[in-house]
Write a protein that holds these residues in place. Structure first.
Motif, PDB file in Angstrom:
ATOM      1  N   VAL A 153       0.848  -1.185   0.000  1.00 29.25           N
ATOM      2  CA  VAL A 153       0.000   0.000   0.000  1.00 29.25           C
ATOM      3  C   VAL A 153       0.888   1.241   0.000  1.00 29.25           C
ATOM      4  N   GLN A 155      -2.624   5.549   0.941  1.00 25.35           N
ATOM      5  CA  GLN A 155      -3.618   4.497   1.135  1.00 25.35           C
ATOM      6  C   GLN A 155      -3.647   4.037   2.592  1.00 25.35           C
ATOM      7  N   GLU A 167      -5.623   6.489   4.599  1.00 26.40           N
ATOM      8  CA  GLU A 167      -7.062   6.334   4.386  1.00 26.40           C
ATOM      9  C   GLU A 167      -7.598   5.124   5.149  1.00 26.40           C
TER      10      GLU A 167
END
Length: 290
Positions: free
Chosen positions: A85, A89, A92
């Motif tokens: 990731v 990301q 998030e």
């Protein structure tokens, strides 16, 4: 002159391992290259501000975010892993978990053992944590256990400090020569008492009462889950009496507050007023009920 470590002082002073209170409600493992770890972890090398803010938000929601060793950035929560990731990301995902969400990814059925080796946080974590982590890596079957070294897990003076996931069970002062017995206990679903910090869902006095009853029962060849009831708090609030049940055994267990001199980190040992007096719960008796 030999170097003094806060962990050795903790043992010398007799401060107990169990009874430090509940664990975080969940753990997120953020895979981040170990050489880039910093203190605080949100200022680790290459970590963007947005990810640091997401870590802070997760911490505020009762989620412990640990950086764990990995060559690439990855993400693990509740046994689900996302590999490769980006930092954005990861931020998030953390913000979503802090709001009560879950992640999609590959489920890993193995027990995960996270061991603090964060020498930037405290020398004890490097000295004792790293030795235990190495012993775990050598002894653990990789098909059944996932062994990771991590940033600070809390309680440097109790190194080596570990968390077993998904149970959230915490262990401390685990020695390399105890690793094989520790792993055997985990596989059988029983706590390894010499390093056990208590049921992660219980309060500090309940954890100490649980530990005392588990130890008492084991001497009698019994085991199982400890159920505590009929809590009686003495007028001075320094002593609590519980009715306890484990298997077919019933007992009364008494815990009381005792003050200990504490150095939370090695750096405090020679600091003015670096030694604090901390009240901890200890068990004073376990008596079988007829």
């Amino acid at each position: 002159m030999a170097r003094i470590f806060c962990r050795d002082l903790c043992i010398e002073r007799g401060e107990p391992v169990p009874g430090l209170g509940p664990s975080s409600r969940s753990y997120v493992l953020l895979h981040w290259p170990r050489g880039d770890w910093r203190v605080p972890r949100i200022e680790s090398h290459g970590m963007p501000a947005a990810l640091g803010e997401a870590i802070a938000a997760a911490n505020a929601a009762g989620i412990h975010v640990a950086l764990v060793d990995g060559d690439v950035i990855g993400f693990t929560h509740e046994g689900v892993t996302r590999n490769h990731v980006t930092p954005d990301q990861a931020a998030e995902l953390l913000q979503d978990i802090a709001r009560g969400g879950t992640i999609e990814g590959e489920h890993d059925p193995r027990l995960t053992i996270v061991c603090c080796t964060d020498g930037k946080q405290d020398p004890c974590c490097a000295r004792y944590g790293f030795a235990t982590w190495k012993a775990l890596r050598l002894a653990a079957d990789p098909a059944r256990f996932r062994i990771l070294q991590s940033t600070h897990l809390g309680g440097c003076r109790f190194a080596a400090s570990l968390v077993v996931l998904p149970q959230r069970a915490r262990y401390s002062r685990l020695e390399p020569n105890q690793v094989e017995e520790f792993l055997a206990c985990l596989e059988s679903g029983t706590p390894f008492l010499p390093a056990y910090r208590g049921n992660p869902a219980l309060t500090a006095p309940e954890q100490m009462a649980e530990f005392a009853v588990l130890s008492w029962a084991r001497q009698r060849g019994a085991s199982g889950e400890v159920l505590l009831a009929n809590e009686q708090i003495h007028a001075d609030s320094q002593t609590i009496r519980y009715a306890a049940t484990i298997g077919a055994h019933c007992a009364t267990v008494v815990v009381k507050k005792v003050d200990f001199d504490v150095n939370t980190r090695c750096v405090t040992i020679f600091e003015p007023e670096g030694t604090k007096e901390v009240a901890r719960w200890v068990a004073t008796s376990v008596v079988a009920e007829n």
